[in-house]
Motif scaffolding. Sequence first.
Motif, PDB file in Angstrom:
ATOM      1  N   ALA A  94       0.839  -1.196   0.000  1.00 35.14           N
ATOM      2  CA  ALA A  94       0.000   0.000   0.000  1.00 35.14           C
ATOM      3  C   ALA A  94       0.872   1.244   0.000  1.00 35.14           C
ATOM      4  O   ALA A  94       1.884   1.309   0.700  1.00 35.14           O
ATOM      5  N   LEU A  95       0.473   2.216  -0.795  1.00 41.16           N
ATOM      6  CA  LEU A  95       1.214   3.471  -0.859  1.00 41.16           C
ATOM      7  C   LEU A  95       0.710   4.437   0.204  1.00 41.16           C
ATOM      8  O   LEU A  95      -0.482   4.432   0.542  1.00 41.16           O
ATOM      9  N   PRO A  96       1.581   5.281   0.727  1.00 41.56           N
ATOM     10  CA  PRO A  96       1.116   6.284   1.701  1.00 41.56           C
ATOM     11  C   PRO A  96       0.172   7.269   1.033  1.00 41.56           C
ATOM     12  O   PRO A  96       0.361   7.654  -0.121  1.00 41.56           O
ATOM     13  N   ALA A  97      -0.868   7.624   1.754  1.00 39.98           N
ATOM     14  CA  ALA A  97      -1.824   8.587   1.219  1.00 39.98           C
ATOM     15  C   ALA A  97      -1.196   9.972   1.210  1.00 39.98           C
ATOM     16  O   ALA A  97      -0.413  10.316   2.094  1.00 39.98           O
ATOM     17  N   PRO A  98      -1.515  10.787   0.197  1.00 40.73           N
ATOM     18  CA  PRO A  98      -0.934  12.131   0.142  1.00 40.73           C
ATOM     19  C   PRO A  98      -1.433  13.053   1.240  1.00 40.73           C
ATOM     20  O   PRO A  98      -0.808  14.060   1.539  1.00 40.73           O
ATOM     21  N   GLY A  99      -2.580  12.736   1.828  1.00 43.02           N
ATOM     22  CA  GLY A  99      -3.088  13.542   2.946  1.00 43.02           C
ATOM     23  C   GLY A  99      -3.372  12.636   4.120  1.00 43.02           C
ATOM     24  O   GLY A  99      -2.741  11.613   4.307  1.00 43.02           O
ATOM     25  N   CYS A 100      -4.347  13.028   4.969  1.00 46.78           N
ATOM     26  CA  CYS A 100      -4.700  12.113   6.051  1.00 46.78           C
ATOM     27  C   CYS A 100      -5.673  11.075   5.545  1.00 46.78           C
ATOM     28  O   CYS A 100      -6.289  11.233   4.543  1.00 46.78           O
ATOM     29  N   GLY A 101      -5.746   9.990   6.282  1.00 47.15           N
ATOM     30  CA  GLY A 101      -6.596   8.890   5.855  1.00 47.15           C
ATOM     31  C   GLY A 101      -5.803   7.853   5.085  1.00 47.15           C
ATOM     32  O   GLY A 101      -4.677   8.070   4.689  1.00 47.15           O
ATOM     33  N   GLY A 102      -6.405   6.712   4.887  1.00 47.31           N
ATOM     34  CA  GLY A 102      -5.723   5.621   4.202  1.00 47.31           C
ATOM     35  C   GLY A 102      -5.978   5.661   2.718  1.00 47.31           C
ATOM     36  O   GLY A 102      -7.096   5.834   2.275  1.00 47.31           O
ATOM     37  N   GLY A 103      -4.925   5.498   1.969  1.00 47.08           N
ATOM     38  CA  GLY A 103      -5.064   5.454   0.528  1.00 47.08           C
ATOM     39  C   GLY A 103      -5.280   4.034   0.049  1.00 47.08           C
ATOM     40  O   GLY A 103      -4.933   3.068   0.717  1.00 47.08           O
ATOM     41  N   LYS A 104      -5.842   3.884  -1.132  1.00 50.76           N
ATOM     42  CA  LYS A 104      -6.089   2.569  -1.715  1.00 50.76           C
ATOM     43  C   LYS A 104      -5.100   2.243  -2.821  1.00 50.76           C
ATOM     44  O   LYS A 104      -5.162   1.172  -3.410  1.00 50.76           O
ATOM     45  N   LEU A 105      -4.203   3.155  -3.112  1.00 50.48           N
ATOM     46  CA  LEU A 105      -3.220   2.905  -4.156  1.00 50.48           C
ATOM     47  C   LEU A 105      -2.172   1.918  -3.669  1.00 50.48           C
ATOM     48  O   LEU A 105      -1.826   1.887  -2.488  1.00 50.48           O
ATOM     49  N   GLU A 106      -1.677   1.107  -4.613  1.00 54.33           N
ATOM     50  CA  GLU A 106      -0.639   0.132  -4.301  1.00 54.33           C
ATOM     51  C   GLU A 106       0.493   0.242  -5.304  1.00 54.33           C
ATOM     52  O   GLU A 106       0.264   0.493  -6.490  1.00 54.33           O
TER      53      GLU A 106
END
Length: 268
Positions: free
Chosen positions: A214-226
Motif C-alpha cells: 500500500a502506498l502512503p496517502a498524500p493527505g490524512c486517511g488511508g489510501g487505496k493505491l498500491e
Amino acid sequence: MRDDGATTMPPRSAPSRPPPWEALSLVANFLDAASLAAASCVSTSWHAAFSGDHLWARLCRCHYPSAIGLLPLYNNVNAGDRCSSPHRRLFALFHAAASRGRSLPAPRLALDDVTFAIDLFAAGGKNTLSFAVAASDAGVKKAPGGVFQFAVDVSDRNAVAGPGKHWSVRWTAVRTGHGVAPAAAIVMMDAKVPASRAGALSCGVRGEAWATVALPAPGCGGGKLEAEVVVEVSGEDRLVEKVRIGVLLDCRYVSVDAGLRYLQHFLL
C-alpha cells in the motif's frame, strides 16, 4: 378609396403593448434556471418579476434538494452581507460544482521530471541488481492514454537473484528533470518478494516474482493505491531479465496522469 379616385391609407393598428407585470409572474413559474437568469437582465420590471427568491427555491428543491439545508448559514451573517436571493446563490453554487464534473487538472509533474531507482537484494542480503532510469525511458505500457506501468529490460546485466525464500526490492521515485540534481524522493516500495512465486525451477523455464504494498496517502486517511514490482526471471539461478513497476488502484493500473498527480504530492 374615395369617389374622386384618391386613395386612402388603411387605419394604423395600435402599437403592441408589453404584457402586464402579472403575466410575467405567471410565466416565471414555468422557466428553467437559464431562462430565469436571462429574463431578469431585460429590464428593471423584468428583473423584479424573474428574480424572486421563491422561483429559485423551486429550482433548488427540484435539482439540489440537499442545498436547502445550507440556508440557515445565510441567516448567521451580518445584515449588510445577507443575500437578497439565497436560493439563487445556492443554485448557482451547486450548478457550478456539477458543471465542473469530476475532471482533474493536468499534473504539474511530467515523466521527464521523474527517475526511478531500483535496488534488488538476494535472500542473503547481497545486492544483486541496482539501476536508475528516467521514467520517460522506462517503456511505459501502451494503452489509451497510457497506464502507469513501466518495464526495464535488464537481461544484459547477468543479475542472478539466486535461491532463497525471499528477495528484497526497493523502488524509489526521484524528482530530477533536465540537468537538475535530485531534489526530492519518495520510497514507493521496500519489501520482500516471495521467491516461491517465481516458478522458474528448471533451466529455460521462465517465471515471475512480484510484491505489492500500500502506498502512503498524500493527505490524512488511508489510501487505496498500491505499488507493484514484478521481477521476470528464468532458469534455476533465477536470472533477472526484466523489472516491471507500476501503481494500482483496485487491481488495475492507474493512468499516467493519475500516477504523476500522486507523485507530485511528494516530489513538488
